[in-house]
Design a protein around this motif. Structure first.
Motif, PDB file in Angstrom:
ATOM      1  N   TYR A  71       0.846  -1.200   0.000  1.00  0.00           N
ATOM      2  CA  TYR A  71       0.000   0.000   0.000  1.00  0.00           C
ATOM      3  C   TYR A  71       0.883   1.253   0.000  1.00  0.00           C
ATOM      4  CZ  TYR A  71      -4.410  -2.467   0.514  1.00  0.00           C
ATOM      5  OH  TYR A  71      -5.512  -3.243   0.273  1.00  0.00           O
ATOM      6  N   ASN A 115       1.257   3.583   1.941  1.00  0.00           N
ATOM      7  CA  ASN A 115       1.933   3.904   3.211  1.00  0.00           C
ATOM      8  C   ASN A 115       3.103   2.962   3.507  1.00  0.00           C
ATOM      9  OD1 ASN A 115       0.712   1.526   3.924  1.00  0.00           O
ATOM     10  ND2 ASN A 115      -0.366   2.332   5.703  1.00  0.00           N
ATOM     11  N   PHE A 157       2.953  -0.398   3.705  1.00  0.00           N
ATOM     12  CA  PHE A 157       2.564  -1.678   4.307  1.00  0.00           C
ATOM     13  C   PHE A 157       2.419  -2.757   3.242  1.00  0.00           C
ATOM     14  CE2 PHE A 157      -0.598  -4.775   5.766  1.00  0.00           C
ATOM     15  CZ  PHE A 157       0.035  -5.196   6.912  1.00  0.00           C
ATOM     16  N   SER A 161      -9.171 -11.922  10.162  1.00  0.00           N
ATOM     17  CA  SER A 161      -9.274 -10.517   9.807  1.00  0.00           C
ATOM     18  C   SER A 161      -7.877  -9.909   9.585  1.00  0.00           C
ATOM     19  CB  SER A 161      -9.976  -9.789  10.958  1.00  0.00           C
ATOM     20  OG  SER A 161     -10.162  -8.458  10.610  1.00  0.00           O
ATOM     21  N   GLY A 162      -7.732  -9.200   8.484  1.00  0.00           N
ATOM     22  CA  GLY A 162      -6.475  -8.510   8.216  1.00  0.00           C
ATOM     23  C   GLY A 162      -5.433  -9.349   7.486  1.00  0.00           C
ATOM     24  N   CYS A 163      -5.775 -10.597   7.096  1.00  0.00           N
ATOM     25  CA  CYS A 163      -4.766 -11.463   6.470  1.00  0.00           C
ATOM     26  C   CYS A 163      -4.532 -11.106   5.000  1.00  0.00           C
ATOM     27  CB  CYS A 163      -5.146 -12.930   6.601  1.00  0.00           C
ATOM     28  SG  CYS A 163      -6.585 -13.383   5.614  1.00  0.00           S
ATOM     29  N   GLY A 164      -5.433 -10.300   4.410  1.00  0.00           N
ATOM     30  CA  GLY A 164      -5.210  -9.859   3.031  1.00  0.00           C
ATOM     31  C   GLY A 164      -6.206 -10.392   2.016  1.00  0.00           C
ATOM     32  N   LYS A 165      -7.273 -11.027   2.483  1.00  0.00           N
ATOM     33  CA  LYS A 165      -8.256 -11.629   1.570  1.00  0.00           C
ATOM     34  C   LYS A 165      -8.880 -10.591   0.641  1.00  0.00           C
ATOM     35  CE  LYS A 165     -10.942 -12.750   5.056  1.00  0.00           C
ATOM     36  NZ  LYS A 165     -10.273 -12.305   6.267  1.00  0.00           N
ATOM     37  N   SER A 166      -9.379  -9.499   1.240  1.00  0.00           N
ATOM     38  CA  SER A 166     -10.063  -8.492   0.422  1.00  0.00           C
ATOM     39  C   SER A 166      -9.083  -7.809  -0.514  1.00  0.00           C
ATOM     40  CB  SER A 166     -10.737  -7.439   1.301  1.00  0.00           C
ATOM     41  OG  SER A 166     -11.674  -8.051   2.129  1.00  0.00           O
ATOM     42  N   THR A 167      -7.877  -7.589  -0.038  1.00  0.00           N
ATOM     43  CA  THR A 167      -6.863  -6.955  -0.889  1.00  0.00           C
ATOM     44  C   THR A 167      -6.649  -7.791  -2.151  1.00  0.00           C
ATOM     45  OG1 THR A 167      -5.774  -6.013   1.049  1.00  0.00           O
ATOM     46  CG2 THR A 167      -4.451  -6.171  -0.972  1.00  0.00           C
TER      47      THR A 167
HETATM   48  P1  ATP Z   1     -11.153  -8.500   6.970  1.00  0.00           P
HETATM   49  O1  ATP Z   1     -11.599  -9.925   7.082  1.00  0.00           O
HETATM   50  O2  ATP Z   1     -11.088  -7.822   8.297  1.00  0.00           O
HETATM   51  O3  ATP Z   1     -11.887  -7.721   5.919  1.00  0.00           O
HETATM   52  P2  ATP Z   1      -8.924  -8.957   5.151  1.00  0.00           P
HETATM   53  O4  ATP Z   1      -8.265 -10.297   5.306  1.00  0.00           O
HETATM   54  O5  ATP Z   1      -9.870  -8.793   4.030  1.00  0.00           O
HETATM   55  O6  ATP Z   1      -9.600  -8.553   6.521  1.00  0.00           O
HETATM   56  P3  ATP Z   1      -7.527  -6.706   4.020  1.00  0.00           P
HETATM   57  O7  ATP Z   1      -8.674  -5.764   4.060  1.00  0.00           O
HETATM   58  O8  ATP Z   1      -7.134  -7.286   2.708  1.00  0.00           O
HETATM   59  O9  ATP Z   1      -7.753  -7.901   5.058  1.00  0.00           O
HETATM   60  O10 ATP Z   1      -6.274  -5.992   4.670  1.00  0.00           O
HETATM   61  C1  ATP Z   1      -5.000  -6.634   4.741  1.00  0.00           C
HETATM   62  C2  ATP Z   1      -4.036  -5.740   5.489  1.00  0.00           C
HETATM   63  O11 ATP Z   1      -3.782  -4.563   4.702  1.00  0.00           O
HETATM   64  C3  ATP Z   1      -4.568  -5.248   6.841  1.00  0.00           C
HETATM   65  O12 ATP Z   1      -3.489  -5.277   7.744  1.00  0.00           O
HETATM   66  C4  ATP Z   1      -5.033  -3.846   6.555  1.00  0.00           C
HETATM   67  O13 ATP Z   1      -4.904  -3.031   7.706  1.00  0.00           O
HETATM   68  C5  ATP Z   1      -4.090  -3.400   5.445  1.00  0.00           C
HETATM   69  N1  ATP Z   1      -4.713  -2.414   4.554  1.00  0.00           N
HETATM   70  C6  ATP Z   1      -5.884  -2.528   3.911  1.00  0.00           C
HETATM   71  N2  ATP Z   1      -6.132  -1.443   3.148  1.00  0.00           N
HETATM   72  C7  ATP Z   1      -5.075  -0.612   3.319  1.00  0.00           C
HETATM   73  C8  ATP Z   1      -4.724   0.686   2.806  1.00  0.00           C
HETATM   74  N3  ATP Z   1      -5.512   1.318   1.935  1.00  0.00           N
HETATM   75  N4  ATP Z   1      -3.558   1.216   3.215  1.00  0.00           N
HETATM   76  C9  ATP Z   1      -2.755   0.565   4.068  1.00  0.00           C
HETATM   77  N5  ATP Z   1      -3.014  -0.650   4.581  1.00  0.00           N
HETATM   78  C10 ATP Z   1      -4.157  -1.248   4.233  1.00  0.00           C
END
Ligand code: ATP
Length: 362
Positions: A13, A15, A17, A39-45
């Motif tokens: 990202y 920032n 990360f 939560s936060g493992c990166g699935k949505s990303t």
């Molecule tokens: P959840 O089940 O809570 O939706 P997730 O597995 O889908 O979680 P993501 O939303 O993909 O997780 O986020 C993965 C990591 O990237 C998290 O640590 C989140 O804080 C970080 N993250 C997500 N979006 C951004 C962003 N725009 N800038 C910086 N970091 C981000």
């Protein structure tokens, strides 16, 4: 329909990360792949990168044999279903489903045919098509969101936790509907959830993510029966797998648990695995109540859950009070404070390295 290929996909990202560290997977035409993890493992990303809603930092994203890294979402031939439905509140259900097709300039008759067809697949009545989304239940709204995806006849469906706003009963019902729909339409689908039961029941294959890395990729049963790491072992299966600190003997043929209990190792004796600490994993259904106390773990019962079809018995054993859970079908007449002699089914144990946390195959 189309295959989807991810080659060393990474995401950093702005920032700094790093959310995804390098994912490789070939998703076959018609396959249902579930991305699962906490939560936060990166699935949505990852899903958003496939959709084109988030740029890929590194790697090659392919859909239907085309490299799509630089293509807009609308050029990728995908349809996405979101957790919050993302319906237009001022439009009728019919128009919500028809809108994307109108924008594309499809003839009215074709739009009507596609909407009616999707409505019938999803069991939405003609009367419901005239309502506004707020006049529908949560489950019906989710059907409309799916209908809007279906009418577009995409090559790939992307689902981002589509059932998380529904109550438990409706979730189970909609889960079955999504499964049936995917089987019938045969459209390649990628589905994000943090719910391991949803993942196990829906996916042809599951990709377990942890801190932006793939822990394991395989069929639900491969993951259940051969978890590649402590993380997967603890994440897949409910109640979770029991974990017991143990040690393999100096000849490698037995494993010591809590000093005085010894288990023979089925494939033991390998010189690579002698005299070493391990974590022994055993699922609750692979613990048995022993008739005698010889060689059995004396489990002190703390909580009994009667679920009707099965009983879950929670407790602990040993000086370090290692937690144990047993699952037995039917009704088991035990109570807190009882001491149950408990046996581990040797043919169902899993061993993990306490340092690397990876599976040890003997
Ligand atoms: P959840 O089940 O809570 O939706 P997730 O597995 O889908 O979680 P993501 O939303 O993909 O997780 O986020 C993965 C990591 O990237 C998290 O640590 C989140 O804080 C970080 N993250 C997500 N979006 C951004 C962003 N725009 N800038 C910086 N970091 C981000």
């Amino acid at each position: 329909m189309a295959s989807v290929a991810l080659e060393n996909i990474q995401k950093t990202y702005p920032n700094g990360f790093k959310a995804i560290h390098g994912v490789d997977v070939d998703i076959q035409d018609g396959e249902f792949l579930v991305l699962v993890g906490p939560s936060g493992c990166g699935k949505s990303t990852l899903l958003r990168m496939i959709a084109g809603l988030e740029p890929v930092t590194e790697g090659v994203m392919g859909i239907g044999g085309r490299k799509v890294n630089k293509l807009e979402p609308s050029e990728r031939d995908i349809a996405m279903v979101f957790q919050n439905y993302a319906l237009y509140p001022h439009m009728t259900v019919y128009n919500n489903m028809a809108y994307g097709l109108k924008i594309k300039g499809l003839p009215k008759s074709e739009i009507e045919e596609r909407v009616k067809n999707a409505a019938s697949i999803l069991e939405l009545t003609d009367e419901q098509l005239t309502r506004k989304p707020r006049e529908l239940s949560g489950g019906q709204r989710q059907r409309v969101a799916m209908g809007r995806a279906i009418v577009r006849k995409p090559s790939v469906f992307l689902f981002d936790e589509p059932l998380s706003n529904l109550d438990a009963k409706l979730r189970v019902q909609m889960r079955m509907e999504i499964k049936r729909l995917q089987d019938d339409l045969g459209i390649t689908s990628i589905y994000v959830t943090h719910d391991q039961v949803e993942a196990m029941t829906l996916g042809h294959r599951l990709m377990v993510l942890n801190n932006g890395e793939v822990e394991q990729l395989g069929t639900p049963l491969e993951l259940y029966e051969h978890p590649a790491s402590l993380f997967v072992a603890g994440f897949i299966g409910s109640p979770a797998m029991n974990m017991i600190t143990s040690k393999i003997s100096s000849d490698g043929k037995t494993i010591h648990i809590a000093d005085d209990i010894e288990l023979a190792l089925e494939n033991g004796g390998s010189a690579d695995h002698t005299n070493r600490d391990v974590i022994l994993g055993v699922r609750p259904e692979h613990l048995e109540l022993a008739s005698g106390s010889d060689d059995a773990l004396p489990m002190t019962v703390t909580v009994v859950e009667h679920l009707g079809a099965e009983t879950l018995v929670h407790g602990h054993f040993g000086n370090d009070m290692t937690d144990l859970t047993i699952r037995k079908s039917g009704i088991l007449q035990v109570k807190a404070g009882d001491i149950l002699p408990t046996k581990i089914r040797q043919d169902h144990i899993h061993l993990f390295d306490p340092t690397t946390e990876k599976r040890i195959n003997l």
